[in-house]
Design a protein around this motif. Structure first.
Motif, PDB file in Angstrom:
ATOM      1  N   PHE A  59       0.794  -1.219   0.000  1.00 34.12           N
ATOM      2  CA  PHE A  59       0.000   0.000   0.000  1.00 34.12           C
ATOM      3  C   PHE A  59       0.833   1.280   0.000  1.00 34.12           C
ATOM      4  O   PHE A  59       0.680   2.143  -0.861  1.00 34.12           O
ATOM      5  CB  PHE A  59      -0.925   0.029   1.224  1.00 34.12           C
ATOM      6  N   MET A  60       1.694   1.402   0.977  1.00 33.35           N
ATOM      7  CA  MET A  60       2.306   2.692   1.286  1.00 33.35           C
ATOM      8  C   MET A  60       3.054   3.305   0.114  1.00 33.35           C
ATOM      9  O   MET A  60       2.855   4.477  -0.213  1.00 33.35           O
ATOM     10  CB  MET A  60       3.251   2.544   2.481  1.00 33.35           C
ATOM     11  N   TRP A  61       3.939   2.555  -0.522  1.00 35.49           N
ATOM     12  CA  TRP A  61       4.778   3.157  -1.567  1.00 35.49           C
ATOM     13  C   TRP A  61       3.945   3.620  -2.750  1.00 35.49           C
ATOM     14  O   TRP A  61       4.155   4.712  -3.273  1.00 35.49           O
ATOM     15  CB  TRP A  61       5.873   2.186  -1.999  1.00 35.49           C
ATOM     16  N   GLY A  62       2.985   2.835  -3.162  1.00 33.20           N
ATOM     17  CA  GLY A  62       2.131   3.246  -4.277  1.00 33.20           C
ATOM     18  C   GLY A  62       1.288   4.459  -3.933  1.00 33.20           C
ATOM     19  O   GLY A  62       1.155   5.390  -4.738  1.00 33.20           O
ATOM     20  N   HIS A  63       0.724   4.474  -2.750  1.00 32.63           N
ATOM     21  CA  HIS A  63      -0.095   5.608  -2.312  1.00 32.63           C
ATOM     22  C   HIS A  63       0.744   6.884  -2.244  1.00 32.63           C
ATOM     23  O   HIS A  63       0.325   7.934  -2.742  1.00 32.63           O
ATOM     24  CB  HIS A  63      -0.707   5.301  -0.938  1.00 32.63           C
ATOM     25  N   LEU A  64       1.923   6.780  -1.644  1.00 36.18           N
ATOM     26  CA  LEU A  64       2.774   7.964  -1.522  1.00 36.18           C
ATOM     27  C   LEU A  64       3.259   8.458  -2.882  1.00 36.18           C
ATOM     28  O   LEU A  64       3.284   9.666  -3.126  1.00 36.18           O
ATOM     29  CB  LEU A  64       3.966   7.683  -0.607  1.00 36.18           C
ATOM     30  N   LYS A  65       3.629   7.546  -3.766  1.00 37.13           N
ATOM     31  CA  LYS A  65       4.064   7.966  -5.108  1.00 37.13           C
ATOM     32  C   LYS A  65       2.955   8.712  -5.834  1.00 37.13           C
ATOM     33  O   LYS A  65       3.204   9.726  -6.481  1.00 37.13           O
ATOM     34  CB  LYS A  65       4.513   6.756  -5.927  1.00 37.13           C
ATOM     35  N   MET A  66       1.732   8.219  -5.704  1.00 34.39           N
ATOM     36  CA  MET A  66       0.613   8.884  -6.362  1.00 34.39           C
ATOM     37  C   MET A  66       0.439  10.303  -5.822  1.00 34.39           C
ATOM     38  O   MET A  66       0.240  11.249  -6.589  1.00 34.39           O
ATOM     39  CB  MET A  66      -0.666   8.074  -6.133  1.00 34.39           C
ATOM     40  N   LYS A  67       0.537  10.481  -4.525  1.00 33.10           N
ATOM     41  CA  LYS A  67       0.358  11.798  -3.906  1.00 33.10           C
ATOM     42  C   LYS A  67       1.543  12.724  -4.184  1.00 33.10           C
ATOM     43  O   LYS A  67       1.366  13.884  -4.543  1.00 33.10           O
ATOM     44  CB  LYS A  67       0.159  11.661  -2.390  1.00 33.10           C
ATOM     45  N   VAL A  68       2.751  12.205  -3.987  1.00 32.65           N
ATOM     46  CA  VAL A  68       3.961  13.025  -4.101  1.00 32.65           C
ATOM     47  C   VAL A  68       4.217  13.453  -5.544  1.00 32.65           C
ATOM     48  O   VAL A  68       4.613  14.592  -5.811  1.00 32.65           O
ATOM     49  CB  VAL A  68       5.186  12.275  -3.527  1.00 32.65           C
ATOM     50  N   PHE A  69       3.975  12.560  -6.486  1.00 27.13           N
ATOM     51  CA  PHE A  69       4.310  12.841  -7.882  1.00 27.13           C
ATOM     52  C   PHE A  69       3.081  13.181  -8.741  1.00 27.13           C
ATOM     53  O   PHE A  69       3.116  13.020  -9.955  1.00 27.13           O
ATOM     54  CB  PHE A  69       5.077  11.667  -8.489  1.00 27.13           C
ATOM     55  N   ALA A  70       2.021  13.695  -8.101  1.00 28.92           N
ATOM     56  CA  ALA A  70       0.872  14.170  -8.872  1.00 28.92           C
ATOM     57  C   ALA A  70       1.347  15.228  -9.873  1.00 28.92           C
ATOM     58  O   ALA A  70       0.864  15.307 -10.993  1.00 28.92           O
ATOM     59  CB  ALA A  70      -0.198  14.738  -7.951  1.00 28.92           C
ATOM     60  N   THR A  71       2.304  16.036  -9.448  1.00 30.51           N
ATOM     61  CA  THR A  71       3.063  16.925 -10.327  1.00 30.51           C
ATOM     62  C   THR A  71       4.525  16.742  -9.938  1.00 30.51           C
ATOM     63  O   THR A  71       4.825  16.314  -8.831  1.00 30.51           O
ATOM     64  CB  THR A  71       2.659  18.410 -10.153  1.00 30.51           C
ATOM     65  N   PRO A 106       8.005  17.253  -8.490  1.00 30.94           N
ATOM     66  CA  PRO A 106       8.676  18.143  -7.533  1.00 30.94           C
ATOM     67  C   PRO A 106       9.824  18.884  -8.217  1.00 30.94           C
ATOM     68  O   PRO A 106      10.523  18.309  -9.051  1.00 30.94           O
ATOM     69  CB  PRO A 106       9.205  17.196  -6.464  1.00 30.94           C
ATOM     70  N   GLN A 107      10.017  20.135  -7.854  1.00 36.03           N
ATOM     71  CA  GLN A 107      11.027  20.967  -8.513  1.00 36.03           C
ATOM     72  C   GLN A 107      12.378  20.939  -7.811  1.00 36.03           C
ATOM     73  O   GLN A 107      13.400  21.197  -8.433  1.00 36.03           O
ATOM     74  CB  GLN A 107      10.526  22.408  -8.622  1.00 36.03           C
ATOM     75  N   THR A 108      12.384  20.659  -6.505  1.00 34.67           N
ATOM     76  CA  THR A 108      13.633  20.649  -5.738  1.00 34.67           C
ATOM     77  C   THR A 108      13.598  19.492  -4.747  1.00 34.67           C
ATOM     78  O   THR A 108      12.534  18.913  -4.485  1.00 34.67           O
ATOM     79  CB  THR A 108      13.815  21.962  -4.949  1.00 34.67           C
ATOM     80  N   LEU A 109      14.746  19.198  -4.176  1.00 34.75           N
ATOM     81  CA  LEU A 109      14.810  18.167  -3.141  1.00 34.75           C
ATOM     82  C   LEU A 109      13.972  18.585  -1.936  1.00 34.75           C
ATOM     83  O   LEU A 109      13.251  17.768  -1.352  1.00 34.75           O
ATOM     84  CB  LEU A 109      16.259  17.910  -2.725  1.00 34.75           C
ATOM     85  N   ALA A 110      14.029  19.853  -1.575  1.00 32.83           N
ATOM     86  CA  ALA A 110      13.228  20.348  -0.448  1.00 32.83           C
ATOM     87  C   ALA A 110      11.739  20.181  -0.732  1.00 32.83           C
ATOM     88  O   ALA A 110      10.958  19.804   0.156  1.00 32.83           O
ATOM     89  CB  ALA A 110      13.562  21.805  -0.164  1.00 32.83           C
ATOM     90  N   ASP A 111      11.328  20.442  -1.965  1.00 33.52           N
ATOM     91  CA  ASP A 111       9.933  20.265  -2.372  1.00 33.52           C
ATOM     92  C   ASP A 111       9.534  18.796  -2.271  1.00 33.52           C
ATOM     93  O   ASP A 111       8.460  18.462  -1.768  1.00 33.52           O
ATOM     94  CB  ASP A 111       9.743  20.791  -3.800  1.00 33.52           C
ATOM     95  N   LEU A 112      10.403  17.904  -2.741  1.00 37.58           N
ATOM     96  CA  LEU A 112      10.137  16.469  -2.667  1.00 37.58           C
ATOM     97  C   LEU A 112       9.945  16.025  -1.220  1.00 37.58           C
ATOM     98  O   LEU A 112       8.976  15.339  -0.888  1.00 37.58           O
ATOM     99  CB  LEU A 112      11.273  15.684  -3.323  1.00 37.58           C
ATOM    100  N   LYS A 113      10.862  16.429  -0.337  1.00 39.07           N
ATOM    101  CA  LYS A 113      10.763  16.043   1.074  1.00 39.07           C
ATOM    102  C   LYS A 113       9.495  16.601   1.708  1.00 39.07           C
ATOM    103  O   LYS A 113       8.826  15.911   2.486  1.00 39.07           O
ATOM    104  CB  LYS A 113      11.999  16.509   1.847  1.00 39.07           C
ATOM    105  N   ALA A 114       9.150  17.837   1.387  1.00 33.07           N
ATOM    106  CA  ALA A 114       7.936  18.443   1.939  1.00 33.07           C
ATOM    107  C   ALA A 114       6.700  17.675   1.481  1.00 33.07           C
ATOM    108  O   ALA A 114       5.768  17.449   2.266  1.00 33.07           O
ATOM    109  CB  ALA A 114       7.846  19.909   1.531  1.00 33.07           C
TER     110      ALA A 114
END
Length: 158
Positions: A93-105, A107-115
């Motif tokens: 569950f977790m990795w797929g769910h997080l990838k969908m949320k995090v990479f909806a667009t 991320p422009q920077t590492l800080a953006d990715l972590k946030a």
């Protein structure tokens, strides 16, 4: 099912990502995970995969000492095969769910990715975690009932 600890990012003091080895993993256990577990009043079972850093003697000894009888891992109190990801909650569950949320667009920077990762983890509702853990237990029970045989409707990908 009582919540998520983290996320935790393995980085140097300057914020650069580092390779996870037994030393870095043991530091995370001692400095991050175990202090957070001490603040919970719940019976904790700790499950991990067969990654080398996770199963190194140093890591296993820390976990066995801190969570006696409650380590589910290769070389743990309850043996867990190194390559059985279809039964772990993060893999199912977790990795797929997080990838969908995090990479909806993108991320422009590492800080953006972590946030985005922090926000996505923080926003997982407790009722969702309860449902996920309930489904996990049902899969394990069916697996035991089938004497380790294939579960219908589960596609194993290795």
């Amino acid at each position: 099912s009582s919540g998520i600890l983290g996320p935790y990012f393995f980085t140097h003091a300057h914020g650069n990502a580092i390779t996870i080895n037994r030393h870095h993993y043991s530091e995370m256990l001692n400095d991050f995970l175990l202090p957070q577990l001490d603040n919970r009043n719940a019976k904790i079972w700790f499950q991990q995969d067969g990654a080398t850093a996770h199963t190194a003697r140093q890591s296993i000894n820390i976990l066995k000492q801190s969570l006696p009888g409650h380590l589910i891992s290769r070389f743990g109190d309850i043996h867990w095969p190194a390559r059985l990801p279809d039964f772990t909650v993060p893999d199912l569950f977790m990795w797929g769910h997080l990838k969908m949320k995090v990479f909806a667009t993108c991320p422009q920077t590492l800080a953006d990715l972590k946030a985005r990762v922090r926000k996505a983890v923080h926003n997982i509702p407790m009722d969702m975690l309860h449902c996920i853990m309930h489904a996990f237990i049902l899969r394990l029970e069916e697996y035991v009932a089938r004497n380790g045989g294939h579960l219908p409707g589960v596609n194993f990908k290795y």
